[in-house]
Design an enzyme around this catalytic site. Structure first.
Site, PDB file in Angstrom:
ATOM      1  N   TRP A 189       0.865  -1.175   0.000  1.00 45.81           N
ATOM      2  CA  TRP A 189       0.000   0.000   0.000  1.00 45.81           C
ATOM      3  C   TRP A 189       0.905   1.230   0.000  1.00 45.81           C
ATOM      4  CZ3 TRP A 189      -0.291   4.088   3.595  1.00 45.81           C
ATOM      5  CH2 TRP A 189      -1.237   5.075   3.232  1.00 45.81           C
ATOM      6  N   GLU A 230      -2.995  -2.904  -2.505  1.00 45.97           N
ATOM      7  CA  GLU A 230      -4.117  -2.308  -1.771  1.00 45.97           C
ATOM      8  C   GLU A 230      -4.465  -0.921  -2.295  1.00 45.97           C
ATOM      9  OE1 GLU A 230      -3.326  -1.868   2.412  1.00 45.97           O
ATOM     10  OE2 GLU A 230      -5.342  -1.120   2.873  1.00 45.97           O
ATOM     11  N   LYS A 232      -6.991   2.668  -2.519  1.00 48.32           N
ATOM     12  CA  LYS A 232      -7.612   3.584  -1.558  1.00 48.32           C
ATOM     13  C   LYS A 232      -8.324   4.688  -2.313  1.00 48.32           C
ATOM     14  CE  LYS A 232      -6.553   6.022   2.688  1.00 48.32           C
ATOM     15  NZ  LYS A 232      -5.742   5.957   3.890  1.00 48.32           N
ATOM     16  N   ASP A 263      -9.576  -3.065   1.648  1.00 46.00           N
ATOM     17  CA  ASP A 263      -9.657  -2.475   2.991  1.00 46.00           C
ATOM     18  C   ASP A 263     -11.031  -1.830   3.106  1.00 46.00           C
ATOM     19  OD1 ASP A 263      -9.553  -0.314   4.980  1.00 46.00           O
ATOM     20  OD2 ASP A 263      -7.421  -0.773   5.158  1.00 46.00           O
ATOM     21  N   HIS A 266     -11.495   1.973   2.514  1.00 42.18           N
ATOM     22  CA  HIS A 266     -10.891   2.611   1.337  1.00 42.18           C
ATOM     23  C   HIS A 266     -11.832   2.861   0.173  1.00 42.18           C
ATOM     24  CE1 HIS A 266      -6.481   1.640   2.556  1.00 42.18           C
ATOM     25  NE2 HIS A 266      -7.186   2.178   3.528  1.00 42.18           N
ATOM     26  N   HIS A 290      -8.537  -6.203   4.563  1.00 39.18           N
ATOM     27  CA  HIS A 290      -8.202  -5.400   5.731  1.00 39.18           C
ATOM     28  C   HIS A 290      -9.531  -5.023   6.347  1.00 39.18           C
ATOM     29  CE1 HIS A 290      -3.831  -3.883   4.924  1.00 39.18           C
ATOM     30  NE2 HIS A 290      -3.914  -5.191   5.075  1.00 39.18           N
ATOM     31  N   ASP A 298     -11.683   6.847   6.376  1.00 36.61           N
ATOM     32  CA  ASP A 298     -10.866   5.686   6.738  1.00 36.61           C
ATOM     33  C   ASP A 298     -10.316   5.859   8.149  1.00 36.61           C
ATOM     34  OD1 ASP A 298      -9.390   3.335   6.310  1.00 36.61           O
ATOM     35  OD2 ASP A 298      -7.647   4.450   5.609  1.00 36.61           O
ATOM     36  N   ASP A 300     -10.285   3.928  10.711  1.00 36.11           N
ATOM     37  CA  ASP A 300      -9.678   2.763  11.346  1.00 36.11           C
ATOM     38  C   ASP A 300     -10.126   2.552  12.788  1.00 36.11           C
ATOM     39  OD1 ASP A 300      -7.980   1.631   9.200  1.00 36.11           O
ATOM     40  OD2 ASP A 300      -7.037   3.597   9.263  1.00 36.11           O
ATOM     41  N   ASP A 330      -7.214  -4.213  10.065  1.00 37.00           N
ATOM     42  CA  ASP A 330      -6.452  -2.971   9.931  1.00 37.00           C
ATOM     43  C   ASP A 330      -7.155  -1.838  10.663  1.00 37.00           C
ATOM     44  OD1 ASP A 330      -4.645  -1.062   9.240  1.00 37.00           O
ATOM     45  OD2 ASP A 330      -5.169  -0.957   7.125  1.00 37.00           O
TER      46      ASP A 330
HETATM   47  C1  RNT Z   1      -3.703   2.807   4.882  1.00 28.90           C
HETATM   48  C2  RNT Z   1      -3.832   1.353   4.580  1.00 28.90           C
HETATM   49  C3  RNT Z   1      -2.715   0.496   5.066  1.00 28.90           C
HETATM   50  C4  RNT Z   1      -2.243   0.850   6.471  1.00 28.90           C
HETATM   51  C5  RNT Z   1      -1.325  -0.154   7.091  1.00 28.90           C
HETATM   52  C6  RNT Z   1      -0.638   0.368   8.294  1.00 28.90           C
HETATM   53  O1  RNT Z   1      -4.811   3.518   4.592  1.00 28.90           O
HETATM   54  O2  RNT Z   1      -5.034   0.870   5.070  1.00 28.90           O
HETATM   55  O3  RNT Z   1      -3.071  -0.836   4.964  1.00 28.90           O
HETATM   56  O4  RNT Z   1      -3.312   1.043   7.328  1.00 28.90           O
HETATM   57  O5  RNT Z   1      -0.477  -0.632   6.148  1.00 28.90           O
HETATM   58 ZN    ZN Z   2      -5.345  -1.241   4.972  1.00 28.99          ZN
END
Ligand code: RNT
Ligand code: ZN
Length: 422
Positions: A189, A230, A232, A263, A266, A290, A298, A300, A330
């Site tokens: 990523w 990955e 986004k 993810d 994303h 993720h 995002d 998290d 994640d």
């Molecule tokens: C960032 C991505 C990525 C990170 C990690 C730490 O937006 O989601 O995967 O969160 O690699």
């Molecule tokens: Zn991620």
């Protein structure tokens, strides 16, 4: 009646209720062995890493908020936290490392210099625990990423630096998989993108393609490592264009036979991420997930048992996709006890898989194919109040980990004895 007896009795009743629907709960509990979640090491330290004593997450459009005490700041602390987390989880786990978490022995090792030796102690650690490892290049929190570009950079020196980093990470991943006897998923990523409207979108994307081709040129046996990319939609400070968009990486993955990493944070907030699984899997062999909980962006947040996560799990289970989906998490919340956050989030994901397995899918599909859409809706609603909690508790007892809310006290004990002394 003791606690365990109560749980067994509740399970017996639940078993009968599910059996009436044609669901065999004992078989479901066996099948839960197939749900192996890769724990993202970075929840223990807010994505800091061990490159320098005071390493912090920098730039890249991702951030942690909060400064709850007890963050892991050494490899030993991180390992202790991970062991604690795993002692409170049923089932088997893998560990997902980032390149900044090497065992650098107090020396600064730049990203284009990392080698297997910096990760050998992690491999040994994982081997002792019978776990697999997954790995990630770290293309952020670095001066050469400060201008917002890494693999797509127009600064050739920087671009080459990041290509070298990814190459090395893949080589280390292959060795991890080889030594541990289970393929290591290496995920790439990058944060690349622009705050304001760019003009040469194509130039950056062409660079990214070129860099990936270079970084992925060496092929490794898939028993040792698998590549994932990955995408986004946007990041903080990167609102106008993300180089590695979903279109970009889906194309790349299909053309180059890599995994695509989805993810949950994303995509645009109204996109249904669980819906993407059966689309992508028509065209790529495997996915990496993720699992996270985005709130408005995002963010998290710690995963909870919500409809988004449920759909992801249900889509995988309904279609027997477990062998083709690598499940990673994640999230990184620095505002609450980090070990507790970890356990709650992972258990929530596990619960979603359990619920998915407790579904009489064939019957639902029968209704669907017969055009009985009221019946489908009603049954789906009724399933929500079936006693899956009794099955979950029994699963925890069977696995020798705290059931129900009992893990809270264990987390608090660990906080008192370990985390608060850091
Ligand atoms: C960032 C991505 C990525 C990170 C990690 C730490 O937006 O989601 O995967 O969160 O690699
Ligand atoms: Zn991620």
């Amino acid at each position: 009646m003791g606690n365990t007896e109560l749980i067994k009795e509740a399970y017996e009743l639940a078993r009968k209720q599910y059996a009436k629907m044609g669901v065999d709960t004992d078989a479901v509990l066996k099948k839960m062995d197939e749900v192996v979640i890769s724990l993202h090491c970075w929840q223990t330290d807010d994505v800091g890493g061990f490159e320098t004593p005071d390493a912090e997450l920098g730039g890249g459009g991702i951030q942690t908020t909060g400064n709850y005490p007890g963050k892991a700041s050494t490899i030993e602390e991180m390992r202790a936290d991970l062991d604690k987390v795993m002692s409170l989880l049923p089932g088997k786990q893998r560990l997902n490392l980032h390149a900044i978490y090497g065992d650098f022995g107090g020396e600064f090792v730049d990203r284009d210099q990392i080698e297997l030796k910096h990760f050998q102690s992690w491999i040994d650690w994982a081997k002792e625990r019978g776990m697999g490892l997954d790995f990630n290049a770290t293309c952020f929190s670095h001066p050469k990423a400060d201008d917002g570009f890494t693999l797509s950079s127009k600064n050739e020196e920087n671009r080459k630096f990041w290509v070298e980093h990814v190459k090395r990470c893949r080589e280390i991943s292959a060795e991890m998989g080889k030594q541990l006897g289970t393929p290591c998923v290496h995920n790439t990523w990058i944060p690349d993108g622009t705050k304001d409207i760019p003009v040469d979108r194509n130039g950056y994307r062409a660079n990214l393609k070129k860099s990936l081709d270079e970084a992925l040129a060496v092929k490794y046996p898939k028993e040792h490592m698998k590549d994932a990319v990955e995408s986004k939609v946007f990041g903080i400070g990167v609102e106008s264009m993300t180089v590695g968009s979903h279109d970009f990486y889906l194309g790349y993955a299909i053309k180059n036979n890599t995994l695509i990493c989805i993810d949950s944070g994303h995509f645009h907030p109204t996109e249904v991420v669980g819906d993407k699984i059966s689309s992508c899997l028509q065209f790529v062999d495997e996915l990496l997930l993720h699992v996270t909980r985005p709130i408005r962006w995002d963010s998290d947040h710690v995963v909870t048992l919500n409809e988004d996560v449920q759909l992801i799990a249900s889509e995988i289970v309904r279609n027997d996709f477990l062998p083709r989906v690598n499940i990673g998490l994640d999230f990184f919340d620095a505002s609450i006890n980090r070990v507790g956050a970890y356990v709650t989030g992972t258990r929530a994901a596990q619960k979603a898989f359990l619920i998915a397995m407790l579904e009489p899918t064939a019957e639902l599909v029968k209704h669907e194919e017969a055009g009985e859409n009221f019946e489908r809706l009603a049954l789906l609603e009724e399933l929500k109040t079936m006693p899956f909690g009794a099955v979950w508790d029994y699963y925890c007892v069977q696995q020798g980990v705290p059931h129900g809310a009992n893990y809270i006290a264990k987390v608090n004990e660990y906080e008192k004895e370990v985390l608060s002394k850091r």
